[in-house]
Write a protein that holds these residues in place. Structure first.
Motif, mmCIF file in Angstrom:
data_model
loop_
_atom_site.group_PDB
_atom_site.id
_atom_site.type_symbol
_atom_site.label_atom_id
_atom_site.label_comp_id
_atom_site.label_asym_id
_atom_site.label_seq_id
_atom_site.Cartn_x
_atom_site.Cartn_y
_atom_site.Cartn_z
ATOM 1 N N ASP A 1 79.184 -36.899 141.705
ATOM 2 C CA ASP A 1 78.729 -37.960 142.597
ATOM 3 C C ASP A 1 77.208 -37.947 142.764
ATOM 4 N N LEU A 2 76.602 -36.774 142.676
ATOM 5 C CA LEU A 2 75.150 -36.670 142.777
ATOM 6 C C LEU A 2 74.476 -37.247 141.534
ATOM 7 N N VAL A 3 74.995 -36.928 140.367
ATOM 8 C CA VAL A 3 74.441 -37.475 139.124
ATOM 9 C C VAL A 3 74.615 -38.992 139.103
ATOM 10 N N GLN A 4 75.766 -39.483 139.538
ATOM 11 C CA GLN A 4 76.005 -40.928 139.574
ATOM 12 C C GLN A 4 75.043 -41.612 140.548
ATOM 13 N N HIS B 1 72.196 -34.738 150.035
ATOM 14 C CA HIS B 1 73.449 -34.344 149.392
ATOM 15 C C HIS B 1 73.736 -32.863 149.671
ATOM 16 N N ARG B 2 75.003 -32.524 149.837
ATOM 17 C CA ARG B 2 75.389 -31.148 150.170
ATOM 18 C C ARG B 2 74.908 -30.146 149.119
ATOM 19 N N PHE B 3 74.752 -30.592 147.883
ATOM 20 C CA PHE B 3 74.262 -29.697 146.827
ATOM 21 C C PHE B 3 72.891 -29.144 147.191
ATOM 22 N N ALA C 1 72.551 -24.414 147.018
ATOM 23 C CA ALA C 1 72.827 -24.343 145.580
ATOM 24 C C ALA C 1 71.685 -24.942 144.766
ATOM 25 N N GLY C 2 71.080 -25.974 145.282
ATOM 26 C CA GLY C 2 69.979 -26.626 144.574
ATOM 27 C C GLY C 2 68.673 -26.463 145.309
#
Length: 81
Positions: A9-12, A49-51, A56-57
């Motif tokens: 969903d993040l890449v999209q 975004h949660r990432f 994590a990011g």
């Protein structure tokens, strides 16, 4: 930087951001308010975004890698069409 497994969903969202930005860059677009709002919405969705908020990011390079990956996947999709 080692390859990062970004959520789909993040890449999209990043691919949608790129497409929206490119649409706004076209000259002579008479009514671009909806596109500007969409760009703001996508920017916030990506930034929070949660990432990125869970650590994590955490590295700034992760955001650069996300943009690179989204552009690469977008180009592959365009060539396949």
């Amino acid at each position: 930087m080692e390859p990062t497994a970004f959520p789909r969903d993040l890449v999209q969202a990043q691919r949608d951001w790129i497409r929206t930005y490119e649409a706004l860059a076209r000259p002579g677009l008479p009514h671009n308010t909806a596109l500007r709002r969409r760009l703001l919405e996508l920017s916030a969705r990506i930034w929070w975004h949660r990432f990125f908020t869970t650590g994590a990011g955490g590295a700034p390079a992760a955001r650069v890698e996300l943009r690179r990956l989204a552009r690469e996947r977008g180009q592959r999709t365009a060539r396949a069409s």
